[in-house]
Design a protein around this motif. Structure first.
Motif, mmCIF file in Angstrom:
data_model
loop_
_atom_site.group_PDB
_atom_site.id
_atom_site.type_symbol
_atom_site.label_atom_id
_atom_site.label_comp_id
_atom_site.label_asym_id
_atom_site.label_seq_id
_atom_site.Cartn_x
_atom_site.Cartn_y
_atom_site.Cartn_z
ATOM 1 N N LEU A 105 0.830 -1.217 0.000
ATOM 2 C CA LEU A 105 0.000 0.000 0.000
ATOM 3 C C LEU A 105 0.858 1.257 0.000
ATOM 4 O O LEU A 105 0.597 2.208 -0.744
ATOM 5 C CB LEU A 105 -0.938 0.004 1.209
ATOM 6 N N THR A 106 1.881 1.276 0.827
ATOM 7 C CA THR A 106 2.758 2.447 0.898
ATOM 8 C C THR A 106 3.566 2.605 -0.385
ATOM 9 O O THR A 106 3.688 3.713 -0.917
ATOM 10 C CB THR A 106 3.695 2.322 2.110
ATOM 11 N N ALA A 107 4.103 1.505 -0.899
ATOM 12 C CA ALA A 107 4.909 1.581 -2.119
ATOM 13 C C ALA A 107 4.074 2.040 -3.300
ATOM 14 O O ALA A 107 4.505 2.897 -4.082
ATOM 15 C CB ALA A 107 5.550 0.225 -2.406
ATOM 16 N N MET A 108 2.872 1.498 -3.446
ATOM 17 C CA MET A 108 2.016 1.902 -4.566
ATOM 18 C C MET A 108 1.629 3.379 -4.461
ATOM 19 O O MET A 108 1.608 4.100 -5.461
ATOM 20 C CB MET A 108 0.756 1.033 -4.613
ATOM 21 N N SER A 109 1.315 3.822 -3.264
ATOM 22 C CA SER A 109 0.898 5.219 -3.098
ATOM 23 C C SER A 109 2.048 6.187 -3.357
ATOM 24 O O SER A 109 1.853 7.225 -3.984
ATOM 25 C CB SER A 109 0.340 5.431 -1.698
ATOM 26 N N THR A 110 3.225 5.862 -2.874
ATOM 27 C CA THR A 110 4.354 6.768 -3.083
ATOM 28 C C THR A 110 4.876 6.680 -4.512
ATOM 29 O O THR A 110 5.318 7.681 -5.073
ATOM 30 C CB THR A 110 5.500 6.471 -2.107
ATOM 31 N N TRP A 111 4.834 5.495 -5.092
ATOM 32 C CA TRP A 111 5.346 5.310 -6.447
ATOM 33 C C TRP A 111 4.520 6.101 -7.459
ATOM 34 O O TRP A 111 5.056 6.644 -8.412
ATOM 35 C CB TRP A 111 5.329 3.822 -6.796
ATOM 36 N N ASN A 112 3.217 6.159 -7.252
ATOM 37 C CA ASN A 112 2.331 6.816 -8.213
ATOM 38 C C ASN A 112 2.078 8.292 -7.902
ATOM 39 O O ASN A 112 1.334 8.943 -8.622
ATOM 40 C CB ASN A 112 0.989 6.080 -8.258
ATOM 41 N N ASP A 113 2.651 8.805 -6.822
ATOM 42 C CA ASP A 113 2.369 10.185 -6.419
ATOM 43 C C ASP A 113 3.141 11.175 -7.277
ATOM 44 O O ASP A 113 4.349 11.076 -7.440
ATOM 45 C CB ASP A 113 2.733 10.375 -4.952
ATOM 46 N N VAL A 114 2.414 12.119 -7.822
ATOM 47 C CA VAL A 114 3.024 13.181 -8.619
ATOM 48 C C VAL A 114 2.982 14.509 -7.868
ATOM 49 O O VAL A 114 3.923 15.292 -7.915
ATOM 50 C CB VAL A 114 2.300 13.322 -9.985
ATOM 51 N N MET A 115 1.898 14.740 -7.130
ATOM 52 C CA MET A 115 1.662 16.061 -6.546
ATOM 53 C C MET A 115 2.696 16.437 -5.474
ATOM 54 O O MET A 115 3.220 17.549 -5.492
ATOM 55 C CB MET A 115 0.252 16.111 -5.949
ATOM 56 N N THR A 116 3.001 15.545 -4.559
ATOM 57 C CA THR A 116 3.916 15.894 -3.466
ATOM 58 C C THR A 116 5.295 16.290 -3.978
ATOM 59 O O THR A 116 5.779 17.379 -3.647
ATOM 60 C CB THR A 116 4.015 14.732 -2.455
ATOM 61 N N PRO A 117 5.972 15.469 -4.783
ATOM 62 C CA PRO A 117 7.275 15.916 -5.266
ATOM 63 C C PRO A 117 7.192 17.117 -6.199
ATOM 64 O O PRO A 117 8.116 17.931 -6.254
ATOM 65 C CB PRO A 117 7.847 14.708 -5.999
ATOM 66 N N LEU A 118 6.074 17.260 -6.910
ATOM 67 C CA LEU A 118 5.929 18.385 -7.824
ATOM 68 C C LEU A 118 5.917 19.709 -7.068
ATOM 69 O O LEU A 118 6.598 20.657 -7.450
ATOM 70 C CB LEU A 118 4.652 18.232 -8.655
ATOM 71 N N VAL A 119 5.158 19.779 -5.969
ATOM 72 C CA VAL A 119 5.073 21.047 -5.251
ATOM 73 C C VAL A 119 6.248 21.255 -4.297
ATOM 74 O O VAL A 119 6.651 22.386 -4.052
ATOM 75 C CB VAL A 119 3.734 21.183 -4.481
ATOM 76 N N ILE A 120 6.810 20.183 -3.754
ATOM 77 C CA ILE A 120 7.915 20.335 -2.805
ATOM 78 C C ILE A 120 9.230 20.600 -3.534
ATOM 79 O O ILE A 120 9.999 21.476 -3.163
ATOM 80 C CB ILE A 120 8.048 19.091 -1.896
ATOM 81 N N MET A 121 9.507 19.844 -4.586
ATOM 82 C CA MET A 121 10.795 19.966 -5.274
ATOM 83 C C MET A 121 10.709 20.811 -6.528
ATOM 84 O O MET A 121 11.569 20.694 -7.404
ATOM 85 C CB MET A 121 11.327 18.570 -5.629
ATOM 86 N N SER A 122 9.705 21.637 -6.658
ATOM 87 C CA SER A 122 9.583 22.456 -7.866
ATOM 88 C C SER A 122 10.775 23.405 -7.969
ATOM 89 O O SER A 122 11.221 23.974 -6.981
ATOM 90 C CB SER A 122 8.275 23.248 -7.847
ATOM 91 N N PRO A 176 9.693 -2.168 -11.633
ATOM 92 C CA PRO A 176 10.101 -2.358 -10.233
ATOM 93 C C PRO A 176 8.929 -2.668 -9.302
ATOM 94 O O PRO A 176 9.027 -3.536 -8.443
ATOM 95 C CB PRO A 176 10.758 -1.022 -9.859
ATOM 96 N N ILE A 177 7.823 -1.970 -9.475
ATOM 97 C CA ILE A 177 6.685 -2.201 -8.581
ATOM 98 C C ILE A 177 6.031 -3.540 -8.892
ATOM 99 O O ILE A 177 5.517 -4.216 -7.993
ATOM 100 C CB ILE A 177 5.689 -1.022 -8.631
ATOM 101 N N LEU A 178 6.069 -3.978 -10.130
ATOM 102 C CA LEU A 178 5.539 -5.285 -10.503
ATOM 103 C C LEU A 178 6.397 -6.396 -9.894
ATOM 104 O O LEU A 178 5.867 -7.374 -9.344
ATOM 105 C CB LEU A 178 5.487 -5.426 -12.021
ATOM 106 N N ILE A 179 7.708 -6.258 -9.942
ATOM 107 C CA ILE A 179 8.610 -7.230 -9.320
ATOM 108 C C ILE A 179 8.395 -7.263 -7.811
ATOM 109 O O ILE A 179 8.343 -8.333 -7.194
ATOM 110 C CB ILE A 179 10.074 -6.913 -9.678
ATOM 111 N N PHE A 180 8.226 -6.093 -7.208
ATOM 112 C CA PHE A 180 7.962 -6.009 -5.772
ATOM 113 C C PHE A 180 6.672 -6.741 -5.420
ATOM 114 O O PHE A 180 6.610 -7.495 -4.450
ATOM 115 C CB PHE A 180 7.878 -4.534 -5.351
ATOM 116 N N TYR A 181 5.635 -6.564 -6.214
ATOM 117 C CA TYR A 181 4.366 -7.241 -5.962
ATOM 118 C C TYR A 181 4.504 -8.751 -6.129
ATOM 119 O O TYR A 181 3.968 -9.519 -5.332
ATOM 120 C CB TYR A 181 3.269 -6.711 -6.886
#
Length: 161
Positions: free
Chosen positions: A87-104, A139-144
């Motif tokens: 759950l954590t890996a999928m949520s962080t792997w697919n997240d665009v908004m957090t790194p977009l606004v923090i590391m802009s 990578p996420i497929l191998i992890f799963y």
């Protein structure tokens, strides 16, 4: 836990830049903080279903509290470890908004942000975009696949009471 990220976004960007965490380490720290409540709730619910008789038997056998935890309780929680990890890996792997606004403004990107380079206002380079999507999926497929047995065990254990 129930407040959407869009509400927290602007104060979070301001605070992370003031503290000096507008970088990759800051994004990792934010992920840890944001996923901690849900993961704790999942673990607490799972731990309530582990019988106390296991701990009592370990105590009778002379195990300390740490030995009981690391040799009996922790291995019994494998399905929950796998569930939380996926759950954590999928949520962080697919997240665009957090790194977009923090590391802009920085030249360091996460994989979803790098995939945005293939799309522009006037068109999309579909060949490169879909190739990057497939490479990001691996990578996420191998992890799963590695965690699949534990995930299925967790689902089956939670289905029957």
């Amino acid at each position: 836990m129930f407040v959407p990220f869009a509400v927290l976004m602007m104060p979070l960007v301001k605070q992370t830049s003031q503290i000096g965490l507008a970088n990759r380490a800051g994004v990792i720290l934010l992920y840890v903080v944001f996923f901690m409540p849900m993961n704790i709730l999942l673990y607490a619910g799972y731990l309530k279903n582990i019988p106390i008789a296991l701990e009592e038997a370990a105590c009778v056998d002379g195990a300390s509290v740490w030995q009981t935890y690391w040799k009996i309780i922790f291995p019994n929680m494998k399905p929950m470890h796998a569930t939380v990890a996926v759950l954590t890996a999928m949520s962080t792997w697919n997240d665009v908004m957090t790194p977009l606004v923090i590391m802009s403004g920085s030249d360091v990107n996460t994989l979803p942000l790098a995939q945005l380079n293939f799309q522009s206002q006037f068109g999309t380079n579909y060949n490169l975009a879909f190739a990057s999507y497939l490479l990001a999926l691996l990578p996420i497929l191998i992890f799963y696949i590695v965690c699949q047995k534990q995930i299925i065990n967790g689902v089956v254990n939670g289905a029957v009471k």
